[in-house]
Design a protein around this motif. Sequence first.
Motif, PDB file in Angstrom:
ATOM      1  N   GLN A  45       0.844  -1.201   0.000  1.00  0.00           N
ATOM      2  CA  GLN A  45       0.000   0.000   0.000  1.00  0.00           C
ATOM      3  C   GLN A  45       0.878   1.250   0.000  1.00  0.00           C
ATOM      4  O   GLN A  45       1.746   1.406   0.865  1.00  0.00           O
ATOM      5  CB  GLN A  45      -0.937   0.021   1.208  1.00  0.00           C
ATOM      6  N   GLU A  59       3.721   0.097   2.480  1.00  0.00           N
ATOM      7  CA  GLU A  59       3.628  -0.853   3.592  1.00  0.00           C
ATOM      8  C   GLU A  59       3.322  -2.225   3.008  1.00  0.00           C
ATOM      9  O   GLU A  59       2.393  -2.372   2.199  1.00  0.00           O
ATOM     10  CB  GLU A  59       2.532  -0.458   4.592  1.00  0.00           C
ATOM     11  N   VAL A  62       0.538  -8.798   4.252  1.00  0.00           N
ATOM     12  CA  VAL A  62       0.501 -10.191   3.801  1.00  0.00           C
ATOM     13  C   VAL A  62      -0.939 -10.633   3.519  1.00  0.00           C
ATOM     14  O   VAL A  62      -1.882 -10.172   4.153  1.00  0.00           O
ATOM     15  CB  VAL A  62       1.181 -11.123   4.841  1.00  0.00           C
ATOM     16  N   ARG A  63      -1.081 -11.505   2.538  1.00  0.00           N
ATOM     17  CA  ARG A  63      -2.377 -12.064   2.145  1.00  0.00           C
ATOM     18  C   ARG A  63      -2.265 -13.578   2.065  1.00  0.00           C
ATOM     19  O   ARG A  63      -1.227 -14.098   1.671  1.00  0.00           O
ATOM     20  CB  ARG A  63      -2.772 -11.538   0.747  1.00  0.00           C
ATOM     21  N   ASP A  75      -6.048 -10.167   9.805  1.00  0.00           N
ATOM     22  CA  ASP A  75      -6.604 -10.023  11.155  1.00  0.00           C
ATOM     23  C   ASP A  75      -7.086 -11.367  11.697  1.00  0.00           C
ATOM     24  O   ASP A  75      -7.141 -11.583  12.898  1.00  0.00           O
ATOM     25  CB  ASP A  75      -7.786  -9.026  11.160  1.00  0.00           C
ATOM     26  N   ILE A  94       8.032 -13.037   4.780  1.00  0.00           N
ATOM     27  CA  ILE A  94       7.530 -11.682   4.478  1.00  0.00           C
ATOM     28  C   ILE A  94       8.698 -10.701   4.376  1.00  0.00           C
ATOM     29  O   ILE A  94       8.770  -9.906   3.431  1.00  0.00           O
ATOM     30  CB  ILE A  94       6.515 -11.221   5.558  1.00  0.00           C
ATOM     31  N   ASN A 120       5.384  -4.953   8.919  1.00  0.00           N
ATOM     32  CA  ASN A 120       4.811  -5.195  10.252  1.00  0.00           C
ATOM     33  C   ASN A 120       5.520  -6.355  10.935  1.00  0.00           C
ATOM     34  O   ASN A 120       5.753  -7.398  10.328  1.00  0.00           O
ATOM     35  CB  ASN A 120       3.321  -5.547  10.128  1.00  0.00           C
ATOM     36  N   ASP A 182       2.927   1.433  15.243  1.00  0.00           N
ATOM     37  CA  ASP A 182       1.710   1.205  14.462  1.00  0.00           C
ATOM     38  C   ASP A 182       0.476   1.413  15.350  1.00  0.00           C
ATOM     39  O   ASP A 182       0.542   1.214  16.560  1.00  0.00           O
ATOM     40  CB  ASP A 182       1.726  -0.242  13.934  1.00  0.00           C
ATOM     41  N   ASP A 183      -0.630   1.810  14.747  1.00  0.00           N
ATOM     42  CA  ASP A 183      -1.910   1.982  15.453  1.00  0.00           C
ATOM     43  C   ASP A 183      -1.755   2.884  16.673  1.00  0.00           C
ATOM     44  O   ASP A 183      -2.343   2.620  17.732  1.00  0.00           O
ATOM     45  CB  ASP A 183      -2.485   0.623  15.898  1.00  0.00           C
ATOM     46  N   ARG A 206      -6.174   4.511  12.308  1.00  0.00           N
ATOM     47  CA  ARG A 206      -7.183   5.003  11.382  1.00  0.00           C
ATOM     48  C   ARG A 206      -8.526   5.304  12.047  1.00  0.00           C
ATOM     49  O   ARG A 206      -9.343   6.034  11.499  1.00  0.00           O
ATOM     50  CB  ARG A 206      -7.344   4.066  10.194  1.00  0.00           C
ATOM     51  N   GLU A 239      -2.926   6.974   9.070  1.00  0.00           N
ATOM     52  CA  GLU A 239      -3.424   5.748   8.448  1.00  0.00           C
ATOM     53  C   GLU A 239      -4.883   5.925   8.048  1.00  0.00           C
ATOM     54  O   GLU A 239      -5.611   6.676   8.687  1.00  0.00           O
ATOM     55  CB  GLU A 239      -3.417   4.585   9.448  1.00  0.00           C
ATOM     56  N   GLY A 240      -5.321   5.188   7.054  1.00  0.00           N
ATOM     57  CA  GLY A 240      -6.743   5.104   6.734  1.00  0.00           C
ATOM     58  C   GLY A 240      -7.359   6.385   6.217  1.00  0.00           C
ATOM     59  O   GLY A 240      -8.521   6.682   6.499  1.00  0.00           O
ATOM     60  N   GLU A 242      -9.315   8.341   3.775  1.00  0.00           N
ATOM     61  CA  GLU A 242     -10.267   7.917   2.743  1.00  0.00           C
ATOM     62  C   GLU A 242     -10.875   9.076   1.985  1.00  0.00           C
ATOM     63  O   GLU A 242     -11.473   8.878   0.928  1.00  0.00           O
ATOM     64  CB  GLU A 242     -11.375   7.064   3.372  1.00  0.00           C
ATOM     65  N   GLY A 260      -3.855   5.396   2.718  1.00  0.00           N
ATOM     66  CA  GLY A 260      -5.273   5.067   2.818  1.00  0.00           C
ATOM     67  C   GLY A 260      -5.901   4.908   1.448  1.00  0.00           C
ATOM     68  O   GLY A 260      -5.273   5.174   0.420  1.00  0.00           O
ATOM     69  N   TYR A 261      -7.167   4.473   1.459  1.00  0.00           N
ATOM     70  CA  TYR A 261      -7.863   4.192   0.210  1.00  0.00           C
ATOM     71  C   TYR A 261      -7.973   5.431  -0.677  1.00  0.00           C
ATOM     72  O   TYR A 261      -8.130   5.311  -1.888  1.00  0.00           O
ATOM     73  CB  TYR A 261      -9.260   3.628   0.500  1.00  0.00           C
TER      74      TYR A 261
HETATM   75  P1  C2E Z   1      -2.032  -2.456  10.034  1.00  0.00           P
HETATM   76  O1  C2E Z   1      -0.577  -2.747  10.050  1.00  0.00           O
HETATM   77  O2  C2E Z   1      -2.506  -1.330  10.875  1.00  0.00           O
HETATM   78  O3  C2E Z   1      -2.380  -2.234   8.494  1.00  0.00           O
HETATM   79  C1  C2E Z   1      -3.304  -1.318   8.019  1.00  0.00           C
HETATM   80  C2  C2E Z   1      -4.607  -2.004   7.660  1.00  0.00           C
HETATM   81  O4  C2E Z   1      -5.554  -1.003   7.266  1.00  0.00           O
HETATM   82  C3  C2E Z   1      -4.490  -2.938   6.448  1.00  0.00           C
HETATM   83  O5  C2E Z   1      -5.416  -3.987   6.650  1.00  0.00           O
HETATM   84  C4  C2E Z   1      -4.947  -2.043   5.303  1.00  0.00           C
HETATM   85  O6  C2E Z   1      -5.416  -2.769   4.181  1.00  0.00           O
HETATM   86  C5  C2E Z   1      -6.034  -1.265   5.968  1.00  0.00           C
HETATM   87  N1  C2E Z   1      -6.279   0.030   5.342  1.00  0.00           N
HETATM   88  C6  C2E Z   1      -5.408   0.834   4.701  1.00  0.00           C
HETATM   89  N2  C2E Z   1      -5.972   1.964   4.278  1.00  0.00           N
HETATM   90  C7  C2E Z   1      -7.259   1.913   4.673  1.00  0.00           C
HETATM   91  C8  C2E Z   1      -8.383   2.803   4.534  1.00  0.00           C
HETATM   92  O7  C2E Z   1      -8.300   3.892   3.953  1.00  0.00           O
HETATM   93  N3  C2E Z   1      -9.558   2.402   5.088  1.00  0.00           N
HETATM   94  C9  C2E Z   1      -9.691   1.215   5.732  1.00  0.00           C
HETATM   95  N4  C2E Z   1     -10.891   0.894   6.235  1.00  0.00           N
HETATM   96  N5  C2E Z   1      -8.660   0.341   5.884  1.00  0.00           N
HETATM   97  C10 C2E Z   1      -7.460   0.683   5.359  1.00  0.00           C
HETATM   98  P2  C2E Z   1      -5.005  -5.522   6.428  1.00  0.00           P
HETATM   99  O8  C2E Z   1      -4.081  -5.631   5.256  1.00  0.00           O
HETATM  100  O9  C2E Z   1      -6.259  -6.324   6.431  1.00  0.00           O
HETATM  101  O10 C2E Z   1      -4.141  -5.858   7.715  1.00  0.00           O
HETATM  102  C11 C2E Z   1      -4.708  -5.876   8.980  1.00  0.00           C
HETATM  103  C12 C2E Z   1      -3.656  -6.025  10.049  1.00  0.00           C
HETATM  104  O11 C2E Z   1      -3.019  -7.304   9.955  1.00  0.00           O
HETATM  105  C13 C2E Z   1      -2.521  -5.010   9.923  1.00  0.00           C
HETATM  106  O12 C2E Z   1      -2.885  -3.761  10.458  1.00  0.00           O
HETATM  107  C14 C2E Z   1      -1.438  -5.713  10.715  1.00  0.00           C
HETATM  108  O13 C2E Z   1      -1.632  -5.530  12.091  1.00  0.00           O
HETATM  109  C15 C2E Z   1      -1.691  -7.176  10.361  1.00  0.00           C
HETATM  110  N6  C2E Z   1      -0.763  -7.549   9.270  1.00  0.00           N
HETATM  111  C16 C2E Z   1      -0.915  -7.374   7.936  1.00  0.00           C
HETATM  112  N7  C2E Z   1       0.188  -7.811   7.270  1.00  0.00           N
HETATM  113  C17 C2E Z   1       1.052  -8.255   8.215  1.00  0.00           C
HETATM  114  C18 C2E Z   1       2.379  -8.818   8.162  1.00  0.00           C
HETATM  115  O14 C2E Z   1       3.007  -8.964   7.102  1.00  0.00           O
HETATM  116  N8  C2E Z   1       2.952  -9.183   9.371  1.00  0.00           N
HETATM  117  C19 C2E Z   1       2.298  -9.007  10.556  1.00  0.00           C
HETATM  118  N9  C2E Z   1       2.919  -9.386  11.695  1.00  0.00           N
HETATM  119  N10 C2E Z   1       1.074  -8.459  10.640  1.00  0.00           N
HETATM  120  C20 C2E Z   1       0.451  -8.083   9.480  1.00  0.00           C
END
Ligand code: C2E
Length: 282
Positions: A45, A59, A62-63, A75, A94, A120, A182-183, A206, A239-240, A242, A260-261
């Motif tokens: 992103q 950033e 992972v999927r 999540d 990763i 992350n 983060d967060d 966000r 973050e986030g 929109e 963000g989106y």
């Molecule tokens: P995070 O690190 O806080 O990542 C940001 C999350 O917000 C991502 O969700 C992203 O897709 C989402 N996001 C970004 N912009 C926007 C927006 O404008 N609006 C909204 N509603 N959401 C937005 P994602 O990819 O589903 O990841 C969720 C969480 O999973 C991440 O939060 C992180 O804590 C964890 N994660 C993701 N990838 C990894 C990784 O490679 N390793 C680890 N340890 N954790 C990861």
Amino acid sequence: RAKGLGGARHQVFDPAMRDRVTTRLQLETDLRWAIVRQEFFIQYQPIVALESGRICGFEALVRWQHPRRGLVSPDRFIPIAEETGSILPLGRWILDTSIAQLHAWQQQFSQDPPLTLNVNLSGKQLFETDLILELDRILARYPIVPGTLKLEITETVLMENAASVETLLEQFRARQIQVCIDDFGTGYSSLSYLRRFPIDTLKIDRSFVASMGIDRENSEIVRAIVMLSHNLNIDVTAEGVESEEQLVQLWALQCEYAQGYFFSKPLDADRATEFIASGPQW
Ligand code: C2E
Ligand code: MG
Ligand code: MG
Ligand code: MG
């Protein structure tokens, strides 16, 4: 949680619950095989520098493309991977994959300042592996520009391990690896760690950004975080983001970076390459 189910608490073991437990056990097992089966991939992103409108980096997120369940959210599976230990090989994969990608991008696009990558890290990864050795190995293989790798850690993880984290953060600093919180604003309530530890960037959660402009209190929280980090000489990423309205407000607050989106959803590597090539966002 599975642990509670066998305990003394009186619970009705209904079919829905049984399904959840079965699914969870299935995911645990599937996770163990998912790496060798190459079911994971990484999306990137964009993170934009607000002053110039230019992309400064990505950033890595992972999927998991599960063969039967389709796309499973991080999540959902990261917490399971942490509990079962699968996060260790996954986390290594990763880091390896995304740093290789950053290296390729830096070769292809020689922008100034160079492109950066946020990765992350889970708490388990920080304290249960030889993370530094692993990073050294990867950085030797993919010689990225020093200072362009940023590791994202949550404040809770940092504070739960405050004693051992200090050495680790020094080792990061010696390698010019940056540290992002983060967060920010959702975890630990004390701010003293911001002075105690070498932190480079705060990422405003966000949930605060989402209601800027609608909810006056959240706007004030965002303003306070931006001011706090500037006073402490720490960069800020929102973050986030929109909407354009949020962007304008962040701009006025002199927030450095945004993600963000509004700019872009997380993208597959080749789409991300196109995004870099497309130039400034305004
Ligand atoms: P995070 O690190 O806080 O990542 C940001 C999350 O917000 C991502 O969700 C992203 O897709 C989402 N996001 C970004 N912009 C926007 C927006 O404008 N609006 C909204 N509603 N959401 C937005 P994602 O990819 O589903 O990841 C969720 C969480 O999973 C991440 O939060 C992180 O804590 C964890 N994660 C993701 N990838 C990894 C990784 O490679 N390793 C680890 N340890 N954790 C990861
Ligand atoms: Mg993150
Ligand atoms: Mg975050
Ligand atoms: Mg998060």
